[in-house]
Design an enzyme around this catalytic site. Structure first.
Site, PDB file in Angstrom:
ATOM      1  N   LYS A   1      -1.849  10.570   0.574  1.00 17.47           N
ATOM      2  CA  LYS A   1      -1.514  10.340  -0.843  1.00 17.47           C
ATOM      3  C   LYS A   1      -2.287  11.309  -1.720  1.00 17.47           C
ATOM      4  O   LYS A   1      -1.754  11.847  -2.674  1.00 17.47           O
ATOM      5  CB  LYS A   1      -1.882   8.914  -1.246  1.00 17.47           C
ATOM      6  CG  LYS A   1      -0.896   7.871  -0.834  1.00 17.47           C
ATOM      7  CD  LYS A   1       0.152   7.710  -1.916  1.00 17.47           C
ATOM      8  CE  LYS A   1       1.417   7.086  -1.388  1.00 17.47           C
ATOM      9  NZ  LYS A   1       1.181   5.820  -0.748  1.00 17.47           N
TER      10      LYS A   1
ATOM     11  N   LYS B   1       7.570  10.851   5.827  1.00 19.11           N
ATOM     12  CA  LYS B   1       8.336   9.627   5.638  1.00 19.11           C
ATOM     13  C   LYS B   1       8.958   9.597   4.247  1.00 19.11           C
ATOM     14  O   LYS B   1       8.446  10.218   3.318  1.00 19.11           O
ATOM     15  CB  LYS B   1       7.454   8.401   5.863  1.00 19.11           C
ATOM     16  CG  LYS B   1       6.592   8.021   4.688  1.00 19.11           C
ATOM     17  CD  LYS B   1       5.965   6.654   4.897  1.00 19.11           C
ATOM     18  CE  LYS B   1       5.362   6.152   3.577  1.00 19.11           C
ATOM     19  NZ  LYS B   1       6.363   5.628   2.648  1.00 19.11           N
TER      20      LYS B   1
ATOM     21  N   LYS C   1       8.426   6.344  -2.066  1.00 24.82           N
ATOM     22  CA  LYS C   1       8.766   6.095  -3.470  1.00 24.82           C
ATOM     23  C   LYS C   1       8.122   7.104  -4.381  1.00 24.82           C
ATOM     24  O   LYS C   1       8.678   7.485  -5.395  1.00 24.82           O
ATOM     25  CB  LYS C   1       8.237   4.715  -3.877  1.00 24.82           C
ATOM     26  CG  LYS C   1       9.170   3.597  -3.599  1.00 24.82           C
ATOM     27  CD  LYS C   1       8.683   2.362  -4.331  1.00 24.82           C
ATOM     28  CE  LYS C   1       8.075   1.381  -3.375  1.00 24.82           C
ATOM     29  NZ  LYS C   1       6.635   1.266  -3.446  1.00 24.82           N
TER      30      LYS C   1
HETATM   31  P1  ATP Z   1       4.548   4.952  -2.113  1.00 26.04           P
HETATM   32  O1  ATP Z   1       4.973   6.361  -1.834  1.00 26.04           O
HETATM   33  O2  ATP Z   1       4.374   4.707  -3.544  1.00 26.04           O
HETATM   34  O3  ATP Z   1       3.393   4.494  -1.280  1.00 26.04           O
HETATM   35  P2  ATP Z   1       6.289   3.722  -0.286  1.00 26.04           P
HETATM   36  O4  ATP Z   1       7.662   4.247  -0.233  1.00 26.04           O
HETATM   37  O5  ATP Z   1       5.342   4.145   0.787  1.00 26.04           O
HETATM   38  O6  ATP Z   1       5.767   4.057  -1.719  1.00 26.04           O
HETATM   39  P3  ATP Z   1       5.188   1.081  -0.354  1.00 26.04           P
HETATM   40  O7  ATP Z   1       5.357   0.223  -1.541  1.00 26.04           O
HETATM   41  O8  ATP Z   1       3.892   1.795  -0.154  1.00 26.04           O
HETATM   42  O9  ATP Z   1       6.372   2.153  -0.356  1.00 26.04           O
HETATM   43  O10 ATP Z   1       5.523   0.262   0.928  1.00 26.04           O
HETATM   44  C1  ATP Z   1       6.302  -0.903   0.894  1.00 26.04           C
HETATM   45  C2  ATP Z   1       6.696  -1.244   2.296  1.00 26.04           C
HETATM   46  O11 ATP Z   1       7.728  -0.350   2.734  1.00 26.04           O
HETATM   47  C3  ATP Z   1       5.569  -1.132   3.306  1.00 26.04           C
HETATM   48  O12 ATP Z   1       5.703  -2.191   4.226  1.00 26.04           O
HETATM   49  C4  ATP Z   1       5.847   0.169   3.987  1.00 26.04           C
HETATM   50  O13 ATP Z   1       5.337   0.206   5.306  1.00 26.04           O
HETATM   51  C5  ATP Z   1       7.364   0.214   3.983  1.00 26.04           C
HETATM   52  N1  ATP Z   1       7.839   1.583   4.003  1.00 26.04           N
HETATM   53  C6  ATP Z   1       7.558   2.529   3.091  1.00 26.04           C
HETATM   54  N2  ATP Z   1       8.163   3.683   3.398  1.00 26.04           N
HETATM   55  C7  ATP Z   1       8.849   3.463   4.538  1.00 26.04           C
HETATM   56  C8  ATP Z   1       9.674   4.277   5.358  1.00 26.04           C
HETATM   57  N3  ATP Z   1       9.917   5.537   5.038  1.00 26.04           N
HETATM   58  N4  ATP Z   1      10.219   3.714   6.472  1.00 26.04           N
HETATM   59  C9  ATP Z   1       9.972   2.424   6.791  1.00 26.04           C
HETATM   60  N5  ATP Z   1       9.201   1.604   6.057  1.00 26.04           N
HETATM   61  C10 ATP Z   1       8.640   2.111   4.942  1.00 26.04           C
HETATM   62 MG    MG Z   2       3.272   3.561   0.702  1.00 31.47          MG
END
Ligand code: ATP
Ligand code: MG
Length: 367
Positions: free
Chosen positions: A120, A238, A241
Site C-alpha cells: 500500500k 490484485k 479498490k
Molecule cells: P483497498 O485497495 O482499499 O485495500 P481492496 O480492494 O483490497 O481495497 P478491502 O476492503 O481491503 O478491498 O478488502 C475487502 C475484502 O475483499 C477483503 O476480505 C479482501 O481480502 C477481499 N479482496 C480484496 N481484493 C480482492 C481480490 N482482488 N480478490 C479477492 N478478494 C479480494
Molecule cells: Mg485491501
C-alpha cells in the site's frame, strides 16, 4: 456472549466495491448467511475507521457507507434474520479501545513483517510521484523493503502501518471463528491468532477465541476462500479498490458496457493458445477463473487459439451480472439501511462492551 459460532468480515468503504471484493469476501459470506443463518452469528461490518489508511475523499464517506450496505442487501444478504448483523465499526467504541490495548502486546518487528503496508505504501508513493507501478515491481516488494519502508514512512501513515491491530480487535472482540477474507489478508489473520494466543497465555485464561487457521478457513468456505482476483490491466497485481486508474478494476457500480470494454482490453499474454497457468500466464488464467466464478465452464476455451471469444464470454457474464445487480441495488432505500445499522449497533455494543470489560479486568484496568 452469543453461544453461536461467529463468522465475521468487513469491507473498507474507501471506494466502490469491485468484483474481487464480491467474489473473495462477500459471496462466501452471503451464501453462508442464506443457508446457515440459523446456526451462526453472522457479522458483516463496515470498517469505517479503516477508511483513512489510504487517502480518500472524506466528504463522500457517508454515501460510501450507504452504498456498501445497499450492495449487501442487493446481493441477497438476509439482513432481516436475527443472527445477521451489519454495523459500523466506529459506532462501537470498544473496537478502538481493544485495538489500543492490543497494540501494547504487539512487537514493532511483528508489524514490520506485514507485507501489505509495504504494498500500500508503494502505491501511495507512486501516487505522490504521479507514476504507475511497473508490473514487475510487485515481485520486488519484499526485496526492496528498506527503500519502500523509508518511502512509506515519508508518505504513509501510522494508521496504515498498524491497521492489522485494529483488524485483530475487530475479530477478537466478537470471538469470531471464521473470517472469510481474500488471500491478501492471510498474514493479518495469522497475526490475529498470534496476538490472541499470546494474551490468553499471559493472563492464563481464554480471553479470546482464536480464529481458525487459514487452512481451516479454506476448508470451511470451500474454494472461494483465498481467492485473488487479478487486476485486468496488470494481472501481476490484485484487483484493488484503491487503484487510482480503475482501468483494470470492475466496480459493482460500473456501467455494464464500460465493464465490457475493460474486459475486452484485458492484458493477456503472447502465447499461442488459451491455457491455465497462474504463474506464467496470470492474465488469461484470471479470465478463465472469472468465467468459472460467474457460472461458466472454462473447458470450452482451453486450447483455443484466439483470446477474443474468451474475453467476450467473460464480458457477457459480467455485464449481465452487473445489470441485474444494479437493478436490485436501485430498490434499496436509505431508511432501511439506517434502521438496520442502528439496530445491529445497539446489540453489538452490548456484546462488545461485555467482552471488553473482561479484558480490562484481566489486564488490571478494572477491579
Ligand atoms: P483497498 O485497495 O482499499 O485495500 P481492496 O480492494 O483490497 O481495497 P478491502 O476492503 O481491503 O478491498 O478488502 C475487502 C475484502 O475483499 C477483503 O476480505 C479482501 O481480502 C477481499 N479482496 C480484496 N481484493 C480482492 C481480490 N482482488 N480478490 C479477492 N478478494 C479480494
Ligand atoms: Mg485491501
Amino acid at each position: 456472549m452469543s453461544s453461536k459460532t461467529t463468522i465475521l468480515t468487513g469491507l473498507r468503504v474507501n471506494n466502490d466495491l469491485h468484483i474481487g471484493n464480491y467474489l473473495g469476501a462477500l459471496l462466501p459470506m452471503i451464501d453462508l448467511a442464506k443457508e446457515h443463518a440459523d446456526d451462526y452469528q453472522i457479522n458483516l461490518f463496515v470498517p469505517d475507521l479503516h477508511s483513512f489508511t489510504t487517502p480518500i475523499d472524506h466528504s463522500r464517506l457517508q454515501d460510501a457507507i450507504f452504498d456498501t450496505v445497499s450492495n449487501y442487501i442487493a446481493l441477497g444478504l438476509p439482513i432481516d434474520h436475527e443472527n445477521v448483523h451489519v454495523y459500523r465499526q466506529s459506532f462501537i467504541p470498544a473496537h478502538s479501545e481493544l485495538a489500543l490495548i492490543l497494540s501494547n502486546f504487539t512487537g514493532f518487528g511483528e508489524m514490520f513483517r506485514m507485507t501489505q503496508f509495504k504494498e500500500k505504501g508503494r502505491s501511495i508513493v507512486a501516487q505522490h510521484q504521479n507514476t504507475n507501478i511497473e508490473p514487475s515491481d510487485t515481485h520486488e516488494v519484499e526485496d526492496q523493503s528498506d527503500t519502500t519502508i523509508r518511502k512509506t514512512e515519508e508518505n504513509g501513515s501510522v494508521g496504515l502501518f498498524n491497521y492489522p491491530i485494529l483488524m485483530a480487535a475487530d475479530i477478537l472482540l466478537y470471538n469470531a471463528r471464521y473470517v472469510p477474507v481474500g488471500d491478501d489478508q492471510t498474514q493479518h489473520l495469522e497475526f490475529t491468532r498470534d496476538i490472541a494466543e499470546r494474551i490468553n497465555n499471559k493472563f492464563e485464561q481464554e480471553l479470546f477465541v482464536l480464529p481458525e487457521s487459514v487452512k481451516h478457513q479454506h476448508e470451511f468456505f470451500g474454494k472461494d476462500q483465498g481467492l485473488r482476483v487479478r487486476d485486468l490491466a496488470d494481472p501481476t497485481k490484485k484487483m484493488s479498490k484503491s487503484d487510482d486508474t480503475g482501468k483494470g478494476v470492475i466496480f459493482l457500480s460500473d456501467n455494464p458496457e464500460v465493464a465490457r470494454k475493460k474486459i475486452m482490453s484485458a492484458t493477456t499474454d503472447s502465447y499461442e493458445d488459451v491455457q491455465y497457468d497462474f504463474d506464467k500466464r496470470p492474465g488469461v488464467s484470471n479470465l478463465l477463473d472469472l468465467y468459472t466464478l460467474f457460472g461458466g465452464s472454462q473447458h470450452e476455451f482451453l486450447g483455443q487459439v484466439q483470446y477474443g471469444p474468451l474475453k467476450s464470454a467473460v464480458a457477457d457474464k459480467i455485464a449481465a451480472f452487473l445489470g441485474e445487480h444494479q437493478q436490485m441495488r436501485s430498490t434499496v432505500k436509505q431508511a432501511t439501511v439506517e434502521s438496520h445499522l442502528q439496530h445491529s449497533e445497539q446489540l453489538m455494543n452490548q456484546i462488545a462492551n461485555r467482552h471488553l470489560y473482561d479484558v480490562q479486568r484481566a489486564i488490571g484496568l478494572r477491579r
